[in-house]
Design a protein around this motif. Structure first.
Motif: not given
Length: 201
Positions: A1-25
């Motif tokens: 799991m940790i290896e997957w997070i390290l490998a995909e952290w950019m997409q995960i960060l995009g997921f989090a900030t993107g979702a927050a952006c839409v919720v706030l809008a």
């Protein structure tokens, strides 16, 4: 799991900030813009290696539109959280024209100067996204309908290019956009806003 997070952290960060952006809008909260700008930077780093060049360039344009929206929501008539308006009728032909011309130009650029295998889809979603963002900046309620169409297209485009986390994010966006549309509709019913007199920036 940790290896997957390290490998995909950019997409995960995009997921989090993107979702927050839409919720706030959806909540008509001006913090959607600084978080949205952070999301643009993350997506820029994700899309370029995937060959989604128009979508990557879109993030740069979003930075400019993000500043525009930030100013509108803090200094323009849109700063009132209770303000929601319908898209002026005379703005509709211009918005459609921008989407069509933008798609044609970007398709030519991608087909001519890049190795993109999804030029038309990439160009179309890019152009429509710009139109939707401008409509959001003006707090025109129909922006949600445009966003839903764009997000559905992005789900398919992301799957086609192997960006599964981004595909899941856009699927979530569809749900959040539906919620945003319903929320803005309630606000409009409670405190109807006058349609803007013109469609200028």
């Amino acid at each position: 799991m940790i290896e997957w997070i390290l490998a995909e952290w950019m997409q995960i960060l995009g997921f989090a900030t993107g979702a927050a952006c839409v919720v706030l809008a959806a909540r008509r909260n001006v913090w959607t813009y600084p978080i949205g700008i952070a999301n643009n930077v993350v997506f820029l780093a994700v899309f370029v290696p995937a060959g989604l060049y128009a979508s990557a360039a879109l993030q740069l344009v979003y930075l400019v539109l993000g500043v525009h929206g930030w100013i509108r929501w803090t200094r323009g008539v849109e700063h009132d959280r209770g303000y929601v308006a319908r898209t002026p009728r005379r703005a509709v032909p211009w918005l459609i024209a921008v989407a069509i011309v933008g798609t044609a130009v970007l398709t030519w650029v991608l087909a001519t100067f890049t190795d993109s295998q999804v030029a038309v889809a990439d160009a179309a979603t890019t152009s429509a996204s710009l139109v939707a963002q401008y409509m959001l900046n003006r707090k025109w309620i129909e922006n949600w309908g445009v966003w839903i169409a764009v997000d559905v297209a992005f789900v398919g485009l992301s799957i086609a290019t192997g960006l599964w986390i981004i595909a899941a994010l856009y699927a979530l966006f569809v749900v959040l956009c539906i919620g945003g549309w319903r929320g803005w509709t309630r606000v409009m019913r409670e405190s109807p806003a006058a349609v803007p007199a013109d469609a200028r920036v």
